[in-house]
Design a protein around this motif. Structure first.
Motif, mmCIF file in Angstrom:
data_model
loop_
_atom_site.group_PDB
_atom_site.id
_atom_site.type_symbol
_atom_site.label_atom_id
_atom_site.label_comp_id
_atom_site.label_asym_id
_atom_site.label_seq_id
_atom_site.Cartn_x
_atom_site.Cartn_y
_atom_site.Cartn_z
ATOM 1 N N ARG A 17 0.856 -1.189 0.000
ATOM 2 C CA ARG A 17 0.000 0.000 0.000
ATOM 3 C C ARG A 17 0.890 1.236 0.000
ATOM 4 O O ARG A 17 2.007 1.207 0.498
ATOM 5 C CB ARG A 17 -0.870 0.071 1.262
ATOM 6 N N PHE A 18 0.385 2.322 -0.569
ATOM 7 C CA PHE A 18 1.024 3.601 -0.365
ATOM 8 C C PHE A 18 -0.055 4.615 -0.061
ATOM 9 O O PHE A 18 -1.203 4.466 -0.460
ATOM 10 C CB PHE A 18 1.924 4.039 -1.534
ATOM 11 N N GLU A 19 0.324 5.611 0.688
ATOM 12 C CA GLU A 19 -0.640 6.565 1.208
ATOM 13 C C GLU A 19 -0.748 7.780 0.288
ATOM 14 O O GLU A 19 0.247 8.336 -0.155
ATOM 15 C CB GLU A 19 -0.181 7.017 2.595
ATOM 16 N N LEU A 20 -1.964 8.183 0.002
ATOM 17 C CA LEU A 20 -2.247 9.387 -0.759
ATOM 18 C C LEU A 20 -2.750 10.428 0.232
ATOM 19 O O LEU A 20 -3.723 10.197 0.942
ATOM 20 C CB LEU A 20 -3.313 9.091 -1.822
ATOM 21 N N LYS A 21 -2.036 11.552 0.296
ATOM 22 C CA LYS A 21 -2.402 12.595 1.258
ATOM 23 C C LYS A 21 -2.986 13.797 0.540
ATOM 24 O O LYS A 21 -2.475 14.226 -0.485
ATOM 25 C CB LYS A 21 -1.168 13.044 2.043
ATOM 26 N N LYS A 22 -4.061 14.317 1.111
ATOM 27 C CA LYS A 22 -4.686 15.516 0.579
ATOM 28 C C LYS A 22 -4.112 16.709 1.331
ATOM 29 O O LYS A 22 -4.092 16.723 2.564
ATOM 30 C CB LYS A 22 -6.203 15.428 0.778
ATOM 31 N N LEU A 23 -3.637 17.694 0.600
ATOM 32 C CA LEU A 23 -3.001 18.862 1.196
ATOM 33 C C LEU A 23 -3.662 20.138 0.713
ATOM 34 O O LEU A 23 -4.358 20.144 -0.297
ATOM 35 C CB LEU A 23 -1.509 18.921 0.794
ATOM 36 N N LYS A 24 -3.411 21.202 1.432
ATOM 37 C CA LYS A 24 -3.801 22.541 0.993
ATOM 38 C C LYS A 24 -2.528 23.335 0.782
ATOM 39 O O LYS A 24 -1.721 23.491 1.688
ATOM 40 C CB LYS A 24 -4.664 23.238 2.049
ATOM 41 N N ILE A 25 -2.318 23.799 -0.447
ATOM 42 C CA ILE A 25 -1.162 24.626 -0.763
ATOM 43 C C ILE A 25 -1.668 25.926 -1.356
ATOM 44 O O ILE A 25 -2.310 25.937 -2.412
ATOM 45 C CB ILE A 25 -0.219 23.913 -1.752
ATOM 46 N N LYS A 26 -1.396 27.017 -0.638
ATOM 47 C CA LYS A 26 -1.860 28.352 -1.051
ATOM 48 C C LYS A 26 -3.359 28.356 -1.317
ATOM 49 O O LYS A 26 -3.841 28.901 -2.295
ATOM 50 C CB LYS A 26 -1.089 28.839 -2.273
ATOM 51 N N GLY A 27 -4.098 27.681 -0.449
ATOM 52 C CA GLY A 27 -5.548 27.656 -0.542
ATOM 53 C C GLY A 27 -6.110 26.685 -1.562
ATOM 54 O O GLY A 27 -7.318 26.583 -1.720
ATOM 55 N N LYS A 28 -5.247 25.965 -2.279
ATOM 56 C CA LYS A 28 -5.722 25.022 -3.292
ATOM 57 C C LYS A 28 -5.445 23.599 -2.835
ATOM 58 O O LYS A 28 -4.479 23.337 -2.145
ATOM 59 C CB LYS A 28 -5.008 25.271 -4.623
ATOM 60 N N GLU A 29 -6.324 22.686 -3.275
ATOM 61 C CA GLU A 29 -6.140 21.285 -2.944
ATOM 62 C C GLU A 29 -5.021 20.697 -3.797
ATOM 63 O O GLU A 29 -4.919 20.976 -4.991
ATOM 64 C CB GLU A 29 -7.414 20.492 -3.210
ATOM 65 N N ALA A 30 -4.208 19.881 -3.163
ATOM 66 C CA ALA A 30 -3.149 19.149 -3.866
ATOM 67 C C ALA A 30 -3.043 17.783 -3.212
ATOM 68 O O ALA A 30 -3.568 17.557 -2.123
ATOM 69 C CB ALA A 30 -1.836 19.903 -3.775
ATOM 70 N N PHE A 31 -2.372 16.893 -3.880
ATOM 71 C CA PHE A 31 -2.228 15.542 -3.369
ATOM 72 C C PHE A 31 -0.769 15.134 -3.432
ATOM 73 O O PHE A 31 -0.025 15.553 -4.306
ATOM 74 C CB PHE A 31 -3.082 14.561 -4.179
ATOM 75 N N SER A 32 -0.389 14.295 -2.498
ATOM 76 C CA SER A 32 0.981 13.800 -2.436
ATOM 77 C C SER A 32 0.938 12.335 -2.039
ATOM 78 O O SER A 32 0.071 11.909 -1.284
ATOM 79 C CB SER A 32 1.767 14.607 -1.405
ATOM 80 N N ILE A 33 1.898 11.569 -2.566
ATOM 81 C CA ILE A 33 2.015 10.183 -2.123
ATOM 82 C C ILE A 33 3.270 10.079 -1.279
ATOM 83 O O ILE A 33 4.160 10.922 -1.365
ATOM 84 C CB ILE A 33 2.031 9.185 -3.301
ATOM 85 N N ASP A 34 3.312 9.041 -0.456
ATOM 86 C CA ASP A 34 4.475 8.887 0.418
ATOM 87 C C ASP A 34 5.747 8.762 -0.420
ATOM 88 O O ASP A 34 5.701 8.468 -1.606
ATOM 89 C CB ASP A 34 4.309 7.712 1.373
ATOM 90 N N THR A 35 6.866 8.996 0.194
ATOM 91 C CA THR A 35 8.117 9.064 -0.552
ATOM 92 C C THR A 35 9.026 7.877 -0.255
ATOM 93 O O THR A 35 10.224 8.038 -0.070
ATOM 94 C CB THR A 35 8.853 10.381 -0.246
ATOM 95 N N THR A 36 8.463 6.685 -0.246
ATOM 96 C CA THR A 36 9.291 5.500 -0.088
ATOM 97 C C THR A 36 10.135 5.326 -1.343
ATOM 98 O O THR A 36 9.871 5.939 -2.370
ATOM 99 C CB THR A 36 8.438 4.233 0.112
ATOM 100 N N LYS A 37 11.128 4.478 -1.272
ATOM 101 C CA LYS A 37 11.989 4.277 -2.437
ATOM 102 C C LYS A 37 11.226 3.706 -3.627
ATOM 103 O O LYS A 37 11.675 3.789 -4.750
ATOM 104 C CB LYS A 37 13.160 3.377 -2.092
ATOM 105 N N HIS A 38 10.059 3.165 -3.397
ATOM 106 C CA HIS A 38 9.309 2.542 -4.475
ATOM 107 C C HIS A 38 8.518 3.545 -5.311
ATOM 108 O O HIS A 38 8.264 3.282 -6.475
ATOM 109 C CB HIS A 38 8.355 1.486 -3.921
#
Length: 148
Positions: free
Chosen positions: A97-118
């Motif tokens: 599994r890898f985690e998808l994170k929902k973020l707020k950057i400068k008031g806008k929605e963005a998404f990031s996945i974990d930064t494992t070597k994979h």
């Protein structure tokens, strides 16, 4: 183009592309691979020194070291492929599994996945899949990795 599978072959293609761009942290590679890289650098410097000499012994040593360099290059490819096969086995397991994170950057929605070597190997394949299938969600992955 990638065939959208999480195979060692595809990861090898991605490694080549990302390595040429300077995006691979060599220190995250296995010890076996790093040892071969060090030996390769040492042999290359010996070859460089021997090229300037013209005596029979130096010429013989030059040919020997060139053969050794070719062998090390093959060993390096093999060590890399073994490492990528291990990653392929991990990401293809049903428990991966890898985690998808929902973020707020400068008031806008963005998404990031974990930064494992994979993820450096997964992201291009996932992105290609969503683009090929004309899915709107591919934008999610492009946004998540636009910081590169």
């Amino acid at each position: 183009m990638l065939d959208q599978s999480f195979s060692a072959h595809n990861f090898d293609m991605i490694y080549g592309i990302e390595s040429r761009k300077g995006n691979i942290d060599i220190h995250s590679m296995p010890t076996k691979y790093l040892d071969i890289v060090k030996k390769t650098k040492d042999i290359k410097s010996i070859i460089k020194e021997l090229k300037n000499k013209e005596d029979d012994k130096s010429i013989e040593d030059l040919h020997h070291n060139k053969e050794l360099l070719l062998e090390l290059q093959e060993n390096k490819k093999q060590a890399l492929y073994e490492h990528l096969e291990e990653i392929s086995d991990i990401v293809n397991s049903s428990s991966f599994r890898f985690e998808l994170k929902k973020l707020k950057i400068k008031g806008k929605e963005a998404f990031s996945i974990d930064t494992t070597k994979h993820t450096q190997y997964l992201q291009p394949i996932i992105t290609q899949y969503f683009i090929d299938n004309k899915s709107e969600i591919w934008l999610l992955f492009l946004i998540a990795h636009s910081k590169r």
